[in-house]
Write a protein that holds these residues in place. Sequence first.
Motif, PDB file in Angstrom:
ATOM      1  N   PHE A  90      -7.245 -26.308 -28.631  1.00  0.00           N
ATOM      2  CA  PHE A  90      -6.216 -25.283 -28.820  1.00  0.00           C
ATOM      3  C   PHE A  90      -6.823 -24.035 -29.442  1.00  0.00           C
ATOM      4  O   PHE A  90      -6.512 -22.909 -29.029  1.00  0.00           O
ATOM      5  CB  PHE A  90      -5.106 -25.830 -29.722  1.00  0.00           C
ATOM      6  CG  PHE A  90      -3.991 -24.855 -29.951  1.00  0.00           C
ATOM      7  CD1 PHE A  90      -2.899 -24.808 -29.101  1.00  0.00           C
ATOM      8  CD2 PHE A  90      -4.043 -23.953 -31.007  1.00  0.00           C
ATOM      9  CE1 PHE A  90      -1.877 -23.897 -29.291  1.00  0.00           C
ATOM     10  CE2 PHE A  90      -3.031 -23.038 -31.214  1.00  0.00           C
ATOM     11  CZ  PHE A  90      -1.941 -23.009 -30.356  1.00  0.00           C
ATOM     12  N   ILE A 123      -2.276 -25.526 -22.145  1.00  0.00           N
ATOM     13  CA  ILE A 123      -2.670 -26.187 -23.386  1.00  0.00           C
ATOM     14  C   ILE A 123      -1.441 -26.522 -24.220  1.00  0.00           C
ATOM     15  O   ILE A 123      -1.319 -27.614 -24.779  1.00  0.00           O
ATOM     16  CB  ILE A 123      -3.640 -25.290 -24.185  1.00  0.00           C
ATOM     17  CG1 ILE A 123      -4.990 -25.200 -23.465  1.00  0.00           C
ATOM     18  CG2 ILE A 123      -3.838 -25.816 -25.605  1.00  0.00           C
ATOM     19  CD1 ILE A 123      -5.954 -24.209 -24.084  1.00  0.00           C
ATOM     20  N   ARG A 124      -0.536 -25.572 -24.292  1.00  0.00           N
ATOM     21  CA  ARG A 124       0.680 -25.748 -25.097  1.00  0.00           C
ATOM     22  C   ARG A 124       1.494 -26.950 -24.626  1.00  0.00           C
ATOM     23  O   ARG A 124       2.103 -27.664 -25.439  1.00  0.00           O
ATOM     24  CB  ARG A 124       1.496 -24.460 -25.002  1.00  0.00           C
ATOM     25  CG  ARG A 124       2.887 -24.518 -25.575  1.00  0.00           C
ATOM     26  CD  ARG A 124       3.511 -23.133 -25.524  1.00  0.00           C
ATOM     27  NE  ARG A 124       4.943 -23.168 -25.734  1.00  0.00           N
ATOM     28  CZ  ARG A 124       5.701 -22.091 -25.857  1.00  0.00           C
ATOM     29  NH1 ARG A 124       5.152 -20.893 -25.791  1.00  0.00           N
ATOM     30  NH2 ARG A 124       6.999 -22.197 -26.050  1.00  0.00           N
ATOM     31  N   MET A 127       0.479 -30.100 -26.380  1.00  0.00           N
ATOM     32  CA  MET A 127       0.482 -30.151 -27.836  1.00  0.00           C
ATOM     33  C   MET A 127       1.325 -31.304 -28.347  1.00  0.00           C
ATOM     34  O   MET A 127       2.424 -31.557 -27.849  1.00  0.00           O
ATOM     35  CB  MET A 127       1.004 -28.841 -28.429  1.00  0.00           C
ATOM     36  CG  MET A 127       0.013 -27.702 -28.375  1.00  0.00           C
ATOM     37  SD  MET A 127       0.598 -26.257 -29.295  1.00  0.00           S
ATOM     38  CE  MET A 127       0.541 -26.881 -30.978  1.00  0.00           C
TER      39      MET A 127
END
Length: 302
Positions: A90, A123-124, A127
């Motif tokens: 991240f 990427i988010r 999470m």
Amino acid sequence: MSTERVDKAWQSKGLEAYSTEAITGTLGHYGAPVAEADFQKLAESSWPQDIGLEWGKKWKGTGPFKPFPWAAAEELWRRWVPNRLAPHEFSHGLAELMGSLTTLLQGKQDAPVGAAFERMKAIRQRMPLDDKGQPLLAFVERALGGFDEKVAEMFDSMAEALVKAGHAGHADSFAEFEEFLLPDRKGIATAIVRASKGERDAGIVDLENVTADTARTPLARLLAVDGLIHLGAWPQAVARARPMMLQAEKDGDIHLAIDLCARLEHVYKATGDRGGLQALAPDAARLSEMHDRMHPGHRHRR
């Protein structure tokens, strides 16, 4: 334990160039043997930085191998826990996005901002979230922990800077991302952007609403006061901060009360309000005395 080893050039070549056996063999050689099953067990309750820290406590490597445990933990995570996002992944994505946006602000219109936002979006989606659907605090702390104060300041001011440079769409995207990553800023970053677009009154009202929302955390409400101060909305800041300060004192949250008192002092000084400063003085003295009683040996200094 594998007899393969990573050579001294690993820092320049990167650990991706070495076999898993060479990495684990080097770990074992210098005092931190690990098997895949053990690593995956550790990964259930910790992150690569934590694993590297534990290995570092018993590490015997020196010279080019001194930082090896942390790099090895990140690389083995990539290989052995591929479906779980690591904080450093991240961090890299955020650094790329910040870099692209900074390049855009420097006037390079072909900066790859769109691609950077898309990569961060992917990427988010990976999470880890808590039971409220918010980014897991332990993850965020580790993901942002490697950034220095300068980068933090850039992050805080990025959305507003984008608006002022004429990139309102990117500003909206960044503010929304900022509020996702740091939930205490929900409604605050977007209010600042709104005000920067020319909707000052509406942005101020948005911030006032956050300060009045007792369901929000004390930090969120304090940040909303900071937003009002940032916009130069002095009367609104005072009108919201003073009752919040008195309520915090009543609730025994002395540190919040002192923080709000400091905001009021700042506003009165900025506006040259001598009467306000004089009226605030007894509050400041009382809060300081309360703090000293609650924390003997840790005297508060204004």
